[in-house]
Design a protein around this motif. Structure first.
Motif, mmCIF file in Angstrom:
data_model
loop_
_atom_site.group_PDB
_atom_site.id
_atom_site.type_symbol
_atom_site.label_atom_id
_atom_site.label_comp_id
_atom_site.label_asym_id
_atom_site.label_seq_id
_atom_site.Cartn_x
_atom_site.Cartn_y
_atom_site.Cartn_z
ATOM 1 N N ARG A 249 1.050 -1.324 -0.270
ATOM 2 C CA ARG A 249 -0.303 -0.345 0.243
ATOM 3 C C ARG A 249 1.209 0.868 0.288
ATOM 4 N NH1 ARG A 249 -2.553 -4.068 2.532
ATOM 5 N NH2 ARG A 249 -4.828 -4.348 2.490
ATOM 6 N N PRO A 250 1.430 1.796 -1.488
ATOM 7 C CA PRO A 250 1.912 2.644 -1.651
ATOM 8 C C PRO A 250 1.493 3.885 -0.771
ATOM 9 C CG PRO A 250 1.488 2.435 -3.331
ATOM 10 C CD PRO A 250 0.750 0.877 -2.781
ATOM 11 N N GLU A 251 0.617 4.528 0.050
ATOM 12 C CA GLU A 251 0.089 5.380 0.629
ATOM 13 C C GLU A 251 0.608 5.320 2.165
ATOM 14 O OE1 GLU A 251 -3.444 2.751 1.186
ATOM 15 O OE2 GLU A 251 -2.027 3.226 -0.545
ATOM 16 N N ARG A 252 0.801 4.105 2.431
ATOM 17 C CA ARG A 252 1.220 3.898 3.998
ATOM 18 C C ARG A 252 1.949 2.670 4.511
ATOM 19 N NH1 ARG A 252 -2.724 5.118 9.172
ATOM 20 N NH2 ARG A 252 -0.594 4.146 10.782
ATOM 21 N N SER A 253 2.239 2.714 4.565
ATOM 22 C CA SER A 253 3.204 1.585 5.751
ATOM 23 C C SER A 253 2.599 1.801 6.357
ATOM 24 C CB SER A 253 4.729 0.965 5.293
ATOM 25 O OG SER A 253 5.483 2.262 6.410
ATOM 26 N N ARG B 80 7.873 -7.431 -0.962
ATOM 27 C CA ARG B 80 6.955 -6.570 -1.184
ATOM 28 C C ARG B 80 6.611 -5.379 0.358
ATOM 29 N NH1 ARG B 80 1.167 -9.570 -2.155
ATOM 30 N NH2 ARG B 80 1.927 -10.192 -3.770
ATOM 31 N N LEU B 81 7.457 -5.953 1.632
ATOM 32 C CA LEU B 81 7.368 -4.910 2.687
ATOM 33 C C LEU B 81 8.485 -5.341 3.550
ATOM 34 C CD1 LEU B 81 5.768 -2.782 4.566
ATOM 35 C CD2 LEU B 81 4.348 -4.398 5.752
ATOM 36 N N SER B 82 8.937 -3.942 4.283
ATOM 37 C CA SER B 82 10.261 -4.673 5.242
ATOM 38 C C SER B 82 10.220 -4.511 7.005
ATOM 39 C CB SER B 82 11.278 -3.491 4.953
ATOM 40 O OG SER B 82 11.918 -3.308 5.257
ATOM 41 N N PHE B 83 9.828 -5.340 7.139
ATOM 42 C CA PHE B 83 10.008 -5.553 8.779
ATOM 43 C C PHE B 83 11.604 -5.604 9.137
ATOM 44 C CE2 PHE B 83 5.712 -6.434 7.453
ATOM 45 C CZ PHE B 83 4.968 -6.584 8.518
ATOM 46 N N GLY B 84 12.341 -4.461 10.060
ATOM 47 C CA GLY B 84 13.594 -4.872 10.195
ATOM 48 C C GLY B 84 14.032 -4.297 9.296
ATOM 49 N N SER C 249 -8.240 -1.898 10.082
ATOM 50 C CA SER C 249 -7.987 -0.168 10.296
ATOM 51 C C SER C 249 -7.422 0.233 11.480
ATOM 52 C CB SER C 249 -9.922 -0.381 10.762
ATOM 53 O OG SER C 249 -9.870 1.536 10.832
ATOM 54 N N ALA C 250 -7.486 0.152 12.359
ATOM 55 C CA ALA C 250 -6.625 0.280 13.427
ATOM 56 C C ALA C 250 -5.149 0.766 13.226
ATOM 57 C CB ALA C 250 -6.814 -0.037 14.630
ATOM 58 N N VAL C 251 -4.263 0.070 12.360
ATOM 59 C CA VAL C 251 -3.278 0.056 12.195
ATOM 60 C C VAL C 251 -3.163 0.755 10.730
ATOM 61 C CG1 VAL C 251 -2.036 -1.685 12.867
ATOM 62 C CG2 VAL C 251 -3.011 -1.824 11.260
ATOM 63 N N GLY C 252 -4.440 1.739 10.226
ATOM 64 C CA GLY C 252 -3.774 2.325 8.711
ATOM 65 C C GLY C 252 -4.299 1.507 7.478
ATOM 66 N N VAL C 253 -4.677 0.531 7.605
ATOM 67 C CA VAL C 253 -5.260 -0.441 6.554
ATOM 68 C C VAL C 253 -6.153 -0.303 5.863
ATOM 69 C CG1 VAL C 253 -4.567 -2.909 4.882
ATOM 70 C CG2 VAL C 253 -3.086 -1.964 7.134
ATOM 71 N N ASP C 254 -6.571 -0.433 4.349
ATOM 72 C CA ASP C 254 -7.430 0.999 3.562
ATOM 73 C C ASP C 254 -8.648 -0.611 3.382
ATOM 74 O OD1 ASP C 254 -9.974 2.533 3.067
ATOM 75 O OD2 ASP C 254 -8.217 2.661 1.218
ATOM 76 N N ASP C 255 -9.729 -0.659 3.494
ATOM 77 C CA ASP C 255 -10.617 -1.830 3.417
ATOM 78 C C ASP C 255 -11.389 -1.205 2.085
ATOM 79 O OD1 ASP C 255 -12.295 0.151 4.731
ATOM 80 O OD2 ASP C 255 -13.272 -1.994 5.939
ATOM 81 N N GLY C 256 -11.672 0.107 1.645
ATOM 82 C CA GLY C 256 -11.797 0.332 0.445
ATOM 83 C C GLY C 256 -13.162 1.485 0.697
ATOM 84 N N ARG C 257 -13.447 1.010 2.194
ATOM 85 C CA ARG C 257 -14.454 2.567 2.691
ATOM 86 C C ARG C 257 -13.805 3.456 2.071
ATOM 87 N NH1 ARG C 257 -17.133 0.017 8.028
ATOM 88 N NH2 ARG C 257 -14.761 -0.760 8.032
ATOM 89 N N PRO C 258 -15.019 4.620 2.270
ATOM 90 C CA PRO C 258 -14.323 6.321 1.983
ATOM 91 C C PRO C 258 -14.005 6.409 3.754
ATOM 92 C CG PRO C 258 -16.974 6.095 1.670
ATOM 93 C CD PRO C 258 -16.247 4.814 1.544
ATOM 94 N N ASP C 259 -13.159 7.607 3.658
ATOM 95 C CA ASP C 259 -13.142 8.158 4.400
ATOM 96 C C ASP C 259 -13.400 8.463 5.647
ATOM 97 O OD1 ASP C 259 -10.187 7.909 3.589
ATOM 98 O OD2 ASP C 259 -10.224 9.462 2.633
ATOM 99 N N GLY C 260 -13.643 7.860 7.073
ATOM 100 C CA GLY C 260 -14.134 8.705 7.950
ATOM 101 C C GLY C 260 -15.367 8.172 8.428
ATOM 102 N N GLU C 261 -15.666 6.148 7.326
ATOM 103 C CA GLU C 261 -16.304 5.366 7.754
ATOM 104 C C GLU C 261 -15.273 4.150 8.780
ATOM 105 O OE1 GLU C 261 -18.769 3.857 4.724
ATOM 106 O OE2 GLU C 261 -18.993 6.368 4.065
ATOM 107 N N GLY C 262 -15.638 3.622 8.761
ATOM 108 C CA GLY C 262 -15.187 2.144 9.595
ATOM 109 C C GLY C 262 -14.130 2.213 11.097
#
Length: 206
Positions: A15-19, A111-115, A146-159
């Motif tokens: 997710r390029p917008e946020r790791s 895909r993603l770096s952990f450490g 959602s708590a860690v910022g992973v988008d599930d496709g709903r509009p901002d402000g929902e969920g």
């Protein structure tokens, strides 16, 4: 797999917008463990406290470790305290466990770096199960992601934690505590950034 392992795999999708930060993910993994223990009848939630409900021996090693670390004598531990205590370095523990189980592979340009290493999910039935659970918008997984910022496709402000259908009161309490802990961690980061900038300005001078 457990909810925590499914969450780890979902969090690895690019997710390029946020790791996803390791600290945020660790808190959410601790919440996922607690939710699975609630589902197994190993614990109940009384207000904001975790009350062990009896002996439990989960098949999963990490979930078993979580059950073994519960505070069994009153006053029982608050959920938020559990998240911080159990969550310490928990994302690294899950990465190691999933690698040992063959669910993660180390690859150059992963895909993603952990450490310091780059890892990506292997093409396994467990990974496909996590993907199916995510694509099916399973309420617990969606709420924790959602708590860690992973988008599930709903509009901002929902969920938010109180908006996800299909969660009972105990699970909703845990998810809300995860959201609060992640927000607290972010405020600590911001405060440190401001303090570090102020310190640098002192040495830089006018």
């Amino acid at each position: 797999m457990t909810t925590a392992k499914d969450l780890f795999i979902v969090a690895m999708d690019p997710r390029p917008e946020r790791s996803v930060g390791q600290g945020d993910l660790s808190l959410a993994l601790a919440g996922a463990e607690l939710i699975d223990l609630i589902g197994a009848g190993a614990v109940t939630v009384d207000g904001d406290r975790i009350v062990p409900a009896g002996p439990s021996a989960p098949d999963d090693r990490l979930l078993g470790e979580a059950a073994a670390r519960l505070t069994r004598q009153p006053p029982h531990e608050q959920i938020e305290d559990w998240l911080w205590r159990r969550g310490k370095d928990l994302s690294a523990a899950y990465q190691e466990a999933l690698e040992e189980e063959g669910e993660l592979t180390r690859k150059r340009g992963g895909r993603l770096s952990f450490g310091s290493e780059r890892v990506e999910p292997a093409d396994t039935p467990a990974r496909r199960g996590a993907a199916d659970r995510w694509e099916g918008r399973e309420p617990v997984l969606v709420a924790l992601a959602s708590a860690v910022g992973v988008d599930d496709g709903r509009p901002d402000g929902e969920g938010g934690p109180d908006d996800e259908p299909g969660l009972d009161d105990a699970v909703t309490t845990v998810v809300a505590a995860v959201h609060d802990a992640v927000m607290e961690l972010e405020s600590v980061r911001q405060r440190r950034t401001i303090e570090n900038a102020a310190f640098a300005n002192v040495w830089r001078g006018p």
